[in-house]
Write an enzyme that holds these catalytic residues in place. Sequence first.
Site, PDB file in Angstrom:
ATOM      1  N   GLU A 114       0.829  -1.187   0.000  1.00  0.00           N
ATOM      2  CA  GLU A 114       0.000   0.000   0.000  1.00  0.00           C
ATOM      3  C   GLU A 114       0.867   1.241   0.000  1.00  0.00           C
ATOM      4  O   GLU A 114       1.920   1.291   0.635  1.00  0.00           O
ATOM      5  CB  GLU A 114      -0.909  -0.026   1.229  1.00  0.00           C
ATOM      6  N   CYS A 128       3.530   8.364   0.997  1.00  0.00           N
ATOM      7  CA  CYS A 128       3.985   7.437   2.036  1.00  0.00           C
ATOM      8  C   CYS A 128       4.288   6.097   1.372  1.00  0.00           C
ATOM      9  O   CYS A 128       3.435   5.491   0.737  1.00  0.00           O
ATOM     10  CB  CYS A 128       2.891   7.296   3.098  1.00  0.00           C
ATOM     11  N   CYS A 186       5.279  -6.803   7.951  1.00  0.00           N
ATOM     12  CA  CYS A 186       6.383  -6.362   8.807  1.00  0.00           C
ATOM     13  C   CYS A 186       6.612  -7.402   9.889  1.00  0.00           C
ATOM     14  O   CYS A 186       5.681  -8.012  10.384  1.00  0.00           O
ATOM     15  CB  CYS A 186       6.048  -5.013   9.450  1.00  0.00           C
ATOM     16  N   CYS A 239       4.992  -4.493  16.529  1.00  0.00           N
ATOM     17  CA  CYS A 239       4.520  -3.450  17.445  1.00  0.00           C
ATOM     18  C   CYS A 239       3.036  -3.727  17.724  1.00  0.00           C
ATOM     19  O   CYS A 239       2.271  -4.022  16.804  1.00  0.00           O
ATOM     20  CB  CYS A 239       4.700  -2.068  16.824  1.00  0.00           C
ATOM     21  N   CYS A 254       0.046  -1.692  15.856  1.00  0.00           N
ATOM     22  CA  CYS A 254       0.116  -1.445  14.407  1.00  0.00           C
ATOM     23  C   CYS A 254      -0.558  -2.571  13.624  1.00  0.00           C
ATOM     24  O   CYS A 254      -0.262  -3.751  13.835  1.00  0.00           O
ATOM     25  CB  CYS A 254       1.580  -1.320  13.998  1.00  0.00           C
ATOM     26  N   GLY A 303       6.048  -1.997   6.579  1.00  0.00           N
ATOM     27  CA  GLY A 303       7.386  -2.570   6.703  1.00  0.00           C
ATOM     28  C   GLY A 303       8.370  -1.713   7.463  1.00  0.00           C
ATOM     29  O   GLY A 303       8.119  -0.551   7.765  1.00  0.00           O
ATOM     30  N   GLU A 304       9.491  -2.334   7.761  1.00  0.00           N
ATOM     31  CA  GLU A 304      10.572  -1.671   8.494  1.00  0.00           C
ATOM     32  C   GLU A 304      11.735  -1.481   7.503  1.00  0.00           C
ATOM     33  O   GLU A 304      12.436  -2.434   7.167  1.00  0.00           O
ATOM     34  CB  GLU A 304      10.973  -2.546   9.698  1.00  0.00           C
ATOM     35  N   SER A 353      11.564   6.347   8.460  1.00  0.00           N
ATOM     36  CA  SER A 353      11.205   6.101   9.851  1.00  0.00           C
ATOM     37  C   SER A 353      11.595   4.684  10.233  1.00  0.00           C
ATOM     38  O   SER A 353      11.342   3.736   9.490  1.00  0.00           O
ATOM     39  CB  SER A 353       9.699   6.288  10.015  1.00  0.00           C
ATOM     40  N   SER A 376      10.724   5.974  15.733  1.00  0.00           N
ATOM     41  CA  SER A 376       9.443   5.729  16.396  1.00  0.00           C
ATOM     42  C   SER A 376       9.710   5.436  17.863  1.00  0.00           C
ATOM     43  O   SER A 376       9.978   4.303  18.247  1.00  0.00           O
ATOM     44  CB  SER A 376       8.733   4.541  15.737  1.00  0.00           C
ATOM     45  N   LEU A 377       9.638   6.476  18.654  1.00  0.00           N
ATOM     46  CA  LEU A 377       9.905   6.332  20.091  1.00  0.00           C
ATOM     47  C   LEU A 377       8.686   5.695  20.773  1.00  0.00           C
ATOM     48  O   LEU A 377       8.783   4.639  21.388  1.00  0.00           O
ATOM     49  CB  LEU A 377      10.228   7.716  20.683  1.00  0.00           C
ATOM     50  N   ASN A 378       7.569   6.374  20.675  1.00  0.00           N
ATOM     51  CA  ASN A 378       6.266   5.802  21.049  1.00  0.00           C
ATOM     52  C   ASN A 378       6.060   5.460  22.516  1.00  0.00           C
ATOM     53  O   ASN A 378       5.008   4.942  22.879  1.00  0.00           O
ATOM     54  CB  ASN A 378       5.954   4.547  20.213  1.00  0.00           C
ATOM     55  N   ASN A 430      -4.364   5.582  15.629  1.00  0.00           N
ATOM     56  CA  ASN A 430      -5.451   5.289  14.697  1.00  0.00           C
ATOM     57  C   ASN A 430      -5.927   3.861  14.936  1.00  0.00           C
ATOM     58  O   ASN A 430      -5.110   2.943  14.977  1.00  0.00           O
ATOM     59  CB  ASN A 430      -4.964   5.422  13.246  1.00  0.00           C
ATOM     60  N   CYS A 444      -1.664   6.416   9.565  1.00  0.00           N
ATOM     61  CA  CYS A 444      -0.505   5.717  10.139  1.00  0.00           C
ATOM     62  C   CYS A 444      -0.935   4.437  10.833  1.00  0.00           C
ATOM     63  O   CYS A 444      -1.853   4.448  11.640  1.00  0.00           O
ATOM     64  CB  CYS A 444       0.177   6.572  11.209  1.00  0.00           C
TER      65      CYS A 444
HETATM   66  N1  SAH Z   1       8.323   0.548  10.454  1.00  0.00           N
HETATM   67  C1  SAH Z   1       8.657   1.929  10.540  1.00  0.00           C
HETATM   68  C2  SAH Z   1       7.931   2.786   9.544  1.00  0.00           C
HETATM   69  C3  SAH Z   1       6.468   2.480   9.325  1.00  0.00           C
HETATM   70  S1  SAH Z   1       5.360   2.826  10.647  1.00  0.00           S
HETATM   71  C4  SAH Z   1       8.431   2.451  11.941  1.00  0.00           C
HETATM   72  O1  SAH Z   1       7.780   1.767  12.729  1.00  0.00           O
HETATM   73  O2  SAH Z   1       8.935   3.508  12.261  1.00  0.00           O
HETATM   74  C5  SAH Z   1       5.181   4.595  10.565  1.00  0.00           C
HETATM   75  C6  SAH Z   1       4.722   5.233  11.873  1.00  0.00           C
HETATM   76  O3  SAH Z   1       3.365   4.881  12.168  1.00  0.00           O
HETATM   77  C7  SAH Z   1       5.551   4.799  13.082  1.00  0.00           C
HETATM   78  O4  SAH Z   1       5.980   5.926  13.790  1.00  0.00           O
HETATM   79  C8  SAH Z   1       4.567   3.999  13.905  1.00  0.00           C
HETATM   80  O5  SAH Z   1       4.878   4.065  15.266  1.00  0.00           O
HETATM   81  C9  SAH Z   1       3.261   4.658  13.563  1.00  0.00           C
HETATM   82  N2  SAH Z   1       2.085   3.837  13.820  1.00  0.00           N
HETATM   83  C10 SAH Z   1       1.976   2.500  13.722  1.00  0.00           C
HETATM   84  N3  SAH Z   1       0.713   2.107  14.031  1.00  0.00           N
HETATM   85  C11 SAH Z   1       0.019   3.230  14.317  1.00  0.00           C
HETATM   86  C12 SAH Z   1      -1.343   3.480  14.665  1.00  0.00           C
HETATM   87  N4  SAH Z   1      -2.226   2.502  14.771  1.00  0.00           N
HETATM   88  N5  SAH Z   1      -1.720   4.759  14.870  1.00  0.00           N
HETATM   89  C13 SAH Z   1      -0.832   5.762  14.732  1.00  0.00           C
HETATM   90  N6  SAH Z   1       0.454   5.600  14.385  1.00  0.00           N
HETATM   91  C14 SAH Z   1       0.881   4.331  14.188  1.00  0.00           C
HETATM   92 FE1  SF4 Z   2       6.462  -2.611  11.613  1.00  0.00          FE
HETATM   93 FE2  SF4 Z   2       6.567   0.049  11.941  1.00  0.00          FE
HETATM   94 FE3  SF4 Z   2       4.234  -1.304  12.248  1.00  0.00          FE
HETATM   95 FE4  SF4 Z   2       6.177  -1.559  14.054  1.00  0.00          FE
HETATM   96  S1  SF4 Z   2       5.037   0.327  13.581  1.00  0.00           S
HETATM   97  S2  SF4 Z   2       4.974  -3.228  13.160  1.00  0.00           S
HETATM   98  S3  SF4 Z   2       7.998  -1.473  12.769  1.00  0.00           S
HETATM   99  S4  SF4 Z   2       5.406  -1.071  10.367  1.00  0.00           S
END
Ligand code: SAH
Ligand code: SF4
Length: 374
Positions: free
Chosen positions: A86, A125, A132, A136, A139, A183-184, A213, A238-240, A316, A359
């Site tokens: 996507e 994007c 992936c 996480c 996600c 993906g990463e 990212s 992605s600190l989160n 989201n 995202c």
């Molecule tokens: N794999 C990489 C890049 C893709 S994810 C990474 O994780 O950084 C892109 C961004 O979307 C990341 O910062 C991730 O933390 C965020 N993300 C993932 N799931 C999400 C969600 N459900 N709502 C909001 N942001 C999310």
């Molecule tokens: Fe993969 Fe990024 Fe989603 Fe984590 S947030 S599962 S690294 S796509």
Amino acid sequence: MNVAELGGAFAAIGEQTWRGRQLAEAIYRQRIVDVEGITTLPKTLRKRLKADGWSVARPRIVQVFTSIDGTERYLIQGCADGLTVETVWMPEGDEGETGDSAETVDEGVTTSQAGRVSLRRATICVSSQVGCAVNCQFCLTAKLGLQRNLSAGEIAGQVVAVLDRQGVEVGKDRVNLVFMGMGEPFLNYDNFIRAVRLLVEEVGLSPQRMTVSTSGIVPGIDRFAEEPQEIRPKLAISLNAPNDEVRNEVMPINRKWPIEAVVDAARKVRLRSKERLTFEYVLLGGVTDQPKHAVEVARLVRRSGLPAKVNLIAWNPGPGIPYSTPSAEAVDVFRRALGAEGVPVYLRRPRGRDIYAACGQLKRTVETTDGDPR
Ligand code: SAH
Ligand code: SF4
């Protein structure tokens, strides 16, 4: 393939090497998808290439979902198999670049010679893998597991397909790329960085308008730190979570590479003047969105000593994911708390939530009978 590789392919069949440049122009700049349509090559040569089985083989957009906010989500099919990834087109950008030096100049709407109103700006994007492996917990892409890596051509080809669909004039329109799709990227490093090279050198996009990212893959960040500035995108991490304890829960990868190891690796990246590192921070209702978390994040960012900003993303939702979206008030309090601590902070506006394009919502979807993506 880049110019040199295309030239080599011509040399291998006894043709002039410089034809490689003509072919690269046709594929990456004119965005021609069919060997026969490359009129800069002599007709006999085109016939020969076609007969020999040469093809452009650019990834194809096979389905389009359009959001009420103008965002478009595409299912894009590569060449190797039927798998799709996507890619998302966000007119007016995704706000992720807010506060970056590249965006401080107000670029007004201009009219091109053809009378077309130029785009002020947009963000694409981009995906780097099908699915992936990182897992996480918040996600949706993680639910797919890793199906396979994308090739460099598939990563760059995705972008060319979208540029083509949108009629983007590279060099005139302000298009940003974010490697934040499925993906990463740093677990498919070689193909990711080759794709960036193609996008910079052949397509003509600026690496300063690209952001990659990562969830914090330290060996990937180490390699990234060694890349020459001419092809190095900006870096987002992605600190989160405010600390290792919470991060271990929401991003199990943290047990392998905890926050400090990630920040240490990020310090090795030689930033350009005015460039900043981005920390992305997904606000999970009740889990990472408390005022005390904001204070911890501020301390962490300050302690890193890095020129950095924080991009907040309200979580989201996705089916089967056990988190909740933070209240608008919690988001606001968090943002102000970080700001009060002196940390540059920006709130990302969710784009295309209604079509599962925001995202963390990217997962191959199937059409239901009523046409809604699920
Ligand atoms: N794999 C990489 C890049 C893709 S994810 C990474 O994780 O950084 C892109 C961004 O979307 C990341 O910062 C991730 O933390 C965020 N993300 C993932 N799931 C999400 C969600 N459900 N709502 C909001 N942001 C999310
Ligand atoms: Fe993969 Fe990024 Fe989603 Fe984590 S947030 S599962 S690294 S796509």
